[in-house]
Design an enzyme around this catalytic site. Sequence first.
Site, PDB file in Angstrom:
ATOM      1  CD1 TRP A 107      -2.480  -2.037   1.549  1.00  0.00           C
ATOM      2  CD2 TRP A 107      -3.085  -0.797  -0.208  1.00  0.00           C
ATOM      3  NE1 TRP A 107      -3.566  -2.639   0.963  1.00  0.00           N
ATOM      4  CE2 TRP A 107      -3.961  -1.901  -0.112  1.00  0.00           C
ATOM      5  CE3 TRP A 107      -3.263   0.111  -1.244  1.00  0.00           C
ATOM      6  CZ2 TRP A 107      -5.009  -2.110  -1.018  1.00  0.00           C
ATOM      7  CZ3 TRP A 107      -4.300  -0.095  -2.153  1.00  0.00           C
ATOM      8  CH2 TRP A 107      -5.165  -1.195  -2.026  1.00  0.00           C
ATOM      9  CG  ASP A 177      -3.333   4.542   3.567  1.00  0.00           C
ATOM     10  OD1 ASP A 177      -4.421   4.466   4.157  1.00  0.00           O
ATOM     11  OD2 ASP A 177      -3.070   3.875   2.540  1.00  0.00           O
ATOM     12  CE  LYS A 201      -9.383  -2.132   2.830  1.00  0.00           C
ATOM     13  NZ  LYS A 201      -8.066  -1.649   2.495  1.00  0.00           N
TER      14      LYS A 201
HETATM   15  C1  PLP Z   1      -7.657  -0.948   1.269  1.00  0.00           C
HETATM   16  C2  PLP Z   1      -6.551   0.009   1.373  1.00  0.00           C
HETATM   17  C3  PLP Z   1      -6.408   1.055   0.449  1.00  0.00           C
HETATM   18  C4  PLP Z   1      -7.277   1.186  -0.795  1.00  0.00           C
HETATM   19  O1  PLP Z   1      -8.392   1.884  -0.628  1.00  0.00           O
HETATM   20  P1  PLP Z   1      -9.416   2.134  -1.815  1.00  0.00           P
HETATM   21  O2  PLP Z   1     -10.622   2.596  -1.089  1.00  0.00           O
HETATM   22  O3  PLP Z   1      -9.609   0.841  -2.544  1.00  0.00           O
HETATM   23  O4  PLP Z   1      -8.821   3.167  -2.697  1.00  0.00           O
HETATM   24  C5  PLP Z   1      -5.365   1.938   0.633  1.00  0.00           C
HETATM   25  N1  PLP Z   1      -4.513   1.813   1.672  1.00  0.00           N
HETATM   26  C6  PLP Z   1      -4.623   0.819   2.563  1.00  0.00           C
HETATM   27  C7  PLP Z   1      -3.655   0.728   3.692  1.00  0.00           C
HETATM   28  C8  PLP Z   1      -5.641  -0.115   2.444  1.00  0.00           C
HETATM   29  O5  PLP Z   1      -5.755  -1.112   3.337  1.00  0.00           O
END
Ligand code: PLP
Length: 366
Positions: A107, A177, A201
């Site tokens: 990621w 993030d 998530k």
């Molecule tokens: C799932 C995830 C993403 C992706 O998010 P989207 O909503 O599909 O753009 C980005 N960063 C992390 C750490 C994730 O777990």
Amino acid sequence: MTATQTRVYNFSAGPAVLPETVLEQIRDEMLCLPGVGSSILEISHRGSAFMRILADARDRLRRLFSVPESHEILFLQGGSILQNAMIPANLVTDPGQAVDCIVTGSWSKKNSEDVKYYGKLNVAWNGKECNFNRLPADSELKLSSGAAYVHYTSNETIHGIQFHGIPEVGNTPLVCDMSSDMLCRPVDVSRYGLIYACAQKNCGIAGLTIVIIRRDLMERRSGQLPTYLDYSKHAAEESMANTPPTFAIYVSGLVFQWLANEVGGLEAMRKINERKAAILYEAIDNSGGFYRGHANPSNRSIMNVVFRTPSEESDKAFLDAASRAGMTQLKGHRSLGGIRASIYNAMPVAGVEALAQFMTDFARKN
Ligand SMILES: *Cc1c(COP(=O)(O)O)cnc(C)c1O
């Protein structure tokens, strides 16, 4: 109820399990929001009913996550992936300016890839050589002077490694993030320039992306960007610059309420999450080498537990047998293989205990 109507223990990495009481409330209010006479899916985002839902969700998040007044909360769309572009678009002031990215897994690597459209990418650390099984110490980071910001990913959803402290980066704004671990524990939000997370998530459902940004950072390129890309426009319109994801905001509001009222806040949530993770890591560590965890023990994630069995064949047998036992979506990410148990806030302790018992039994039989 037939087998397919019974809720399983769902270890999906995302979109992921929701608290059952939240699902029940959604069901109960689906035909008719109390006092409104229509479903949340059918009402104007400009009407008073939705405006209240939006304001409540924002206020609840501010209290729950202790977001200081110096920071704005934005409810956006486009997923975390749009933030990969929006962040440099807003925070980089000159195409020659560096952006420091700490690359600790799939990621954070992906997050760094859109920097080049707006600034100069500096990879401050790269965990590729160790197959992303550990995180760097602060002393290993190669930060540039004058960087627009430092970016890191607090929890690598695919590799199952998680920062348990905040990287020390001096006065450069820190951007994180938190897509797969926001609200899993208390965080000192004041240390961050910007925090973002897609909701599907740990905070709700797909369609909503939460951005928490220090107000002064929104002004760097204010008015120089297309409307949707400009944080300051979203802030001025209180996340109503266009039609927001109304249903997703409603669901997140219920999740925040569940965390505050039923769980008892983020410190309580942290204790539960640590207990759940410890149960699974113990099952790995006490298996006499049958299970091998991916993460260096001190960087183990309390959200995504990544491990493998002795072979690809036994991984497959594990997944099939687990599924028959009512434990689903345990397959590791295709880039890494093996098993991944995602145990977000809404995964009950009983689900983790059932999986640990299953792991012990499976190891003994094989
Ligand atoms: C799932 C995830 C993403 C992706 O998010 P989207 O909503 O599909 O753009 C980005 N960063 C992390 C750490 C994730 O777990």
